[in-house]
Design a protein around this motif. Sequence first.
Motif, PDB file in Angstrom:
ATOM      1  N   PHE A  13       0.802  -1.220   0.000  1.00 26.77           N
ATOM      2  CA  PHE A  13       0.000   0.000   0.000  1.00 26.77           C
ATOM      3  C   PHE A  13       0.839   1.276   0.000  1.00 26.77           C
ATOM      4  N   ASP A  14       2.071   1.188   0.460  1.00 26.75           N
ATOM      5  CA  ASP A  14       2.989   2.313   0.286  1.00 26.75           C
ATOM      6  C   ASP A  14       3.286   2.504  -1.201  1.00 26.75           C
ATOM      7  N   ALA A  15       3.498   1.386  -1.901  1.00 26.63           N
ATOM      8  CA  ALA A  15       3.758   1.467  -3.346  1.00 26.63           C
ATOM      9  C   ALA A  15       2.538   1.980  -4.102  1.00 26.63           C
ATOM     10  N   ALA A  16       1.346   1.619  -3.617  1.00 24.50           N
ATOM     11  CA  ALA A  16       0.106   2.047  -4.267  1.00 24.50           C
ATOM     12  C   ALA A  16      -0.279   3.471  -3.892  1.00 24.50           C
ATOM     13  N   GLY A  17       0.308   3.993  -2.831  1.00 25.04           N
ATOM     14  CA  GLY A  17       0.038   5.369  -2.419  1.00 25.04           C
ATOM     15  C   GLY A  17      -1.300   5.563  -1.737  1.00 25.04           C
ATOM     16  N   ILE A  18      -1.780   4.550  -1.021  1.00 21.48           N
ATOM     17  CA  ILE A  18      -3.052   4.676  -0.299  1.00 21.48           C
ATOM     18  C   ILE A  18      -2.887   4.209   1.150  1.00 21.48           C
ATOM     19  N   GLU A  19      -3.839   4.593   1.982  1.00 21.19           N
ATOM     20  CA  GLU A  19      -3.833   4.178   3.379  1.00 21.19           C
ATOM     21  C   GLU A  19      -4.912   3.134   3.620  1.00 21.19           C
ATOM     22  N   VAL A  20      -4.520   2.087   4.297  1.00 21.77           N
ATOM     23  CA  VAL A  20      -5.437   0.996   4.645  1.00 21.77           C
ATOM     24  C   VAL A  20      -5.264   0.710   6.127  1.00 21.77           C
ATOM     25  N   GLN A  21      -6.360   0.508   6.828  1.00 20.42           N
ATOM     26  CA  GLN A  21      -6.300   0.217   8.264  1.00 20.42           C
ATOM     27  C   GLN A  21      -6.108  -1.269   8.494  1.00 20.42           C
ATOM     28  N   PHE A  22      -5.070  -1.630   9.244  1.00 20.03           N
ATOM     29  CA  PHE A  22      -4.784  -3.029   9.527  1.00 20.03           C
ATOM     30  C   PHE A  22      -5.504  -3.464  10.802  1.00 20.03           C
ATOM     31  N   ILE A  23      -6.170  -4.614  10.736  1.00 20.80           N
ATOM     32  CA  ILE A  23      -6.913  -5.148  11.881  1.00 20.80           C
ATOM     33  C   ILE A  23      -6.309  -6.494  12.286  1.00 20.80           C
ATOM     34  N   PRO A  24      -5.873  -6.634  13.548  1.00 18.87           N
ATOM     35  CA  PRO A  24      -5.268  -7.906  13.974  1.00 18.87           C
ATOM     36  C   PRO A  24      -6.306  -8.958  14.346  1.00 18.87           C
ATOM     37  N   TYR A  25      -6.004 -10.202  14.004  1.00 17.99           N
ATOM     38  CA  TYR A  25      -6.852 -11.330  14.390  1.00 17.99           C
ATOM     39  C   TYR A  25      -5.961 -12.449  14.925  1.00 17.99           C
ATOM     40  N   ALA A  26      -6.528 -13.233  15.817  1.00 22.32           N
ATOM     41  CA  ALA A  26      -5.744 -14.297  16.456  1.00 22.32           C
ATOM     42  C   ALA A  26      -5.483 -15.467  15.523  1.00 22.32           C
ATOM     43  N   SER A  27      -6.333 -15.639  14.522  1.00 22.59           N
ATOM     44  CA  SER A  27      -6.171 -16.771  13.605  1.00 22.59           C
ATOM     45  C   SER A  27      -6.739 -16.419  12.246  1.00 22.59           C
ATOM     46  N   GLY A  28      -6.366 -17.215  11.245  1.00 22.61           N
ATOM     47  CA  GLY A  28      -6.899 -17.009   9.920  1.00 22.61           C
ATOM     48  C   GLY A  28      -8.398 -17.248   9.875  1.00 22.61           C
ATOM     49  N   ALA A  29      -8.867 -18.224  10.652  1.00 22.88           N
ATOM     50  CA  ALA A  29     -10.300 -18.519  10.695  1.00 22.88           C
ATOM     51  C   ALA A  29     -11.088 -17.319  11.203  1.00 22.88           C
ATOM     52  N   GLU A  30     -10.544 -16.645  12.215  1.00 18.72           N
ATOM     53  CA  GLU A  30     -11.213 -15.472  12.779  1.00 18.72           C
ATOM     54  C   GLU A  30     -11.229 -14.322  11.770  1.00 18.72           C
ATOM     55  N   ALA A  31     -10.117 -14.144  11.068  1.00 15.91           N
ATOM     56  CA  ALA A  31     -10.033 -13.075  10.063  1.00 15.91           C
ATOM     57  C   ALA A  31     -11.009 -13.336   8.920  1.00 15.91           C
ATOM     58  N   ASN A  32     -11.107 -14.590   8.495  1.00 14.20           N
ATOM     59  CA  ASN A  32     -12.030 -14.930   7.408  1.00 14.20           C
ATOM     60  C   ASN A  32     -13.483 -14.758   7.843  1.00 14.20           C
ATOM     61  N   ALA A  33     -13.787 -15.110   9.093  1.00  9.46           N
ATOM     62  CA  ALA A  33     -15.145 -14.959   9.610  1.00  9.46           C
ATOM     63  C   ALA A  33     -15.552 -13.484   9.634  1.00  9.46           C
ATOM     64  N   ALA A  34     -14.596 -12.615   9.931  1.00 12.26           N
ATOM     65  CA  ALA A  34     -14.876 -11.179   9.964  1.00 12.26           C
ATOM     66  C   ALA A  34     -15.228 -10.665   8.570  1.00 12.26           C
ATOM     67  N   ILE A  35     -14.568 -11.217   7.563  1.00  6.71           N
ATOM     68  CA  ILE A  35     -14.894 -10.853   6.181  1.00  6.71           C
ATOM     69  C   ILE A  35     -16.305 -11.308   5.831  1.00  6.71           C
ATOM     70  N   MET A  36     -16.591 -12.555   6.156  1.00  6.33           N
ATOM     71  CA  MET A  36     -17.896 -13.128   5.835  1.00  6.33           C
ATOM     72  C   MET A  36     -19.027 -12.372   6.526  1.00  6.33           C
ATOM     73  N   GLY A  37     -18.740 -11.870   7.714  1.00  3.46           N
ATOM     74  CA  GLY A  37     -19.752 -11.128   8.459  1.00  3.46           C
ATOM     75  C   GLY A  37     -19.823  -9.660   8.100  1.00  3.46           C
ATOM     76  N   GLY A  38     -18.946  -9.225   7.187  1.00  2.00           N
ATOM     77  CA  GLY A  38     -18.971  -7.831   6.774  1.00  2.00           C
ATOM     78  C   GLY A  38     -18.322  -6.881   7.758  1.00  2.00           C
ATOM     79  N   HIS A  39     -17.549  -7.409   8.726  1.00  2.00           N
ATOM     80  CA  HIS A  39     -16.913  -6.552   9.731  1.00  2.00           C
ATOM     81  C   HIS A  39     -15.567  -5.989   9.255  1.00  2.00           C
ATOM     82  N   THR A  40     -14.956  -6.668   8.303  1.00  2.00           N
ATOM     83  CA  THR A  40     -13.687  -6.232   7.725  1.00  2.00           C
ATOM     84  C   THR A  40     -13.818  -6.272   6.211  1.00  2.00           C
ATOM     85  N   ASP A  41     -13.151  -5.358   5.543  1.00  2.00           N
ATOM     86  CA  ASP A  41     -13.270  -5.286   4.087  1.00  2.00           C
ATOM     87  C   ASP A  41     -12.438  -6.348   3.376  1.00  2.00           C
ATOM     88  N   MET A  42     -11.191  -6.551   3.862  1.00  2.00           N
ATOM     89  CA  MET A  42     -10.269  -7.442   3.161  1.00  2.00           C
ATOM     90  C   MET A  42      -9.482  -8.284   4.161  1.00  2.00           C
TER      91      MET A  42
END
Length: 330
Positions: free
Chosen positions: A184-213
């Motif tokens: 994102f530095d190369a792309a010249g944009i700002e993105v907010q990073f959200i920490p998750y304890a596991s990949g399963a938790e991060a994927n669930a957040a996407i599915m639930g619409g709580h995180t964009d990517m």
Amino acid sequence: MKKRFLLATMALVLSLSIMGCSKKEATPAPADGASGAWKFERPIEIVIPFGPGSGTDTTIRAWAPLMEKELGTTININNVAGAGGVQGAEFFVNQPADGYTFAMYTPSHVIAAVDGTASFDILNDTMPVVRLVQDSNIVLAGKHVPYNNLEELIAYAKANPDKKPTLGMMSINGIDGAAAKQLFDAAGIEVQFIPYASGAEANAAIMGGHTDMVLTSPFDGNAYLESGDMKAIVLLAEERATNLPDVQCTGELGYEAYIGPWRGIVAAKGTPQEAIDALEAAAVKVNEMKEWTDWKETVGLNDRPGFATQEEFKTIWMEYYETMKALRGK
């Protein structure tokens, strides 16, 4: 006279014979491994600084059985997770450096060396043995976001500075955060990073619409792409992945953002060089095995050159250190 000469000659021969025997007996036996032929005589332990199910854990569990056959000994896998891999590294460095304990490190440990987050000098107290694989990262997005690729994401972020896109990941301070920052530095944009304890938790957040990517591996993300639950934004690699031929990569888009999580075996400083050499020699043979190549093919780990010998891995280790220093402004 002749008799005295004969007796003197016999005495001299006897004396030389005794000296020769004494010299031979005084020669010390070579130390274990001095000939370079180290043999593992009891089980080996490999510390994995991440939890079960992680990419590091999956890799070692596919590789270890092949190494056991090659070495003729058991390999015990010990998961010691926590603090982005630092907790496992600190556990590992406190084990005896006797040639029977190794660990699997990733670039997250190089980052820890840059940041000084460990209680020991990771950079100089680590002896690279062999790198096994070089993985890639991929950015996936939920169906709810209004962009479908990197160029659309960049356009959206620039047009909506008050709506910063969110990106879930497991190690903000590790390789995930470094890879995303480079992109994102190369792309010249700002993105907010959200920490998750596991990949399963991060994927669930996407599915639930709580995180964009989410930032994940191509293998882990492929199921969500096939089901249509997520869409691919970009692959962080020089070329497209063979198992994701329709997904654009940073290389073709002109962005120098290729950092991915390699995985390699390391030893602690003080480990006998003969043991390191023996493990490396066995790893070289395993790397040529069809079973290992086939497994890497199934998880998309054959696209990027991954295997590196001891000397090559040392160079990679130092190059990553300098890269991470630059990325973190140190």
